[in-house]
Scaffold this active site. Sequence first.
Site: not given
Ligand code: MEV
Length: 310
Positions: A94, A98, A104, A145
């Site tokens: 999605p 998050g 990806a 990520d």
């Molecule tokens: C986002 O998925 C994770 C965060 O910690 C940002 C990052 O690590 O770049 C909010």
Amino acid sequence: MKATGISNGKIILMGEHSVVYGEPAIAIPFFATAIETTIKTTNGPVSLDCFFYKGPLSQAPKRLLNLVTVIIETVKKLDKPLKNFDITINSTIPAERGMGSSAAVAVATIRALFHYFEESLSNDVLLELTNISETIAHGNPSGLDAAMTSGTSPLYYIKGQKFEFFPLKVSAYLVVADTGITGQTKEAVENIALLYHSDPKKTDDSIKQLGQLAKEAKQAIQQNKTNQLGVYMTQAHTLLDSLGVSNTILNTLVHTSLESGALGAKLTGGGRGGCMIALAKNKEHASQLSDVLLNAGAKHTWIYNMRKDD
Ligand code: MEV
């Protein structure tokens, strides 16, 4: 000619946001969601077909600037002309929830371009190119990520350090629930940066506490102490909420999970929408929690067996 590239979603168990400031995080590649990019030979300017847009790459909307930039930079790196192919992106991650969809998309597309032009791709180059996209998407990415959506093992991750593979061997299940609301990682990351200016001491304390919780969660996982792990997760959520990166629906889902016997619960990823996770004692409990979360407003849930890596 045709070539493809793939990537997967990710779940951050502990350490989102604090990872940006050099604290450790624990994250899991999430194969229940994935992306496949396909490149096909055509004649003429490059076109793009994805969830948000279908048309010439040169006219893609501003919200796709990270993707467009990474395509241009990858083709430049490959020293090939930016023409005579189409790019199609299919995703079950999605978007903006998050789960690492922006990283990806970049990973799958870079891999597809390297396949298409029959060049080998090192992990370093993959991460370097993905981080170009992530810098546009998030402003100040930790690299987590990019590492998770391209990797196959859970990591105990510290920005700038060598990857520490961290297979989970915990007798528990994670329920992942999507609020259905688009998260705002960039704004959430910026909010914490602003707090660092306005209240450096308090913000730094919270970030350090989040880091400490990730370290303690690592030990709890190594000792299979699921109750303890749950407590650390909930404490992390409280801190993230105090840093302004949660929202009402995330807090409601966290609260509802805890009332239904979850060992712990927290938001996962950038926050301000997106997804949350709840720790369940066993499979049946996970299934009950999933029903409770769907009744409380979650749009979709997934169940992840944390002993899978055993
Ligand atoms: C986002 O998925 C994770 C965060 O910690 C940002 C990052 O690590 O770049 C909010």
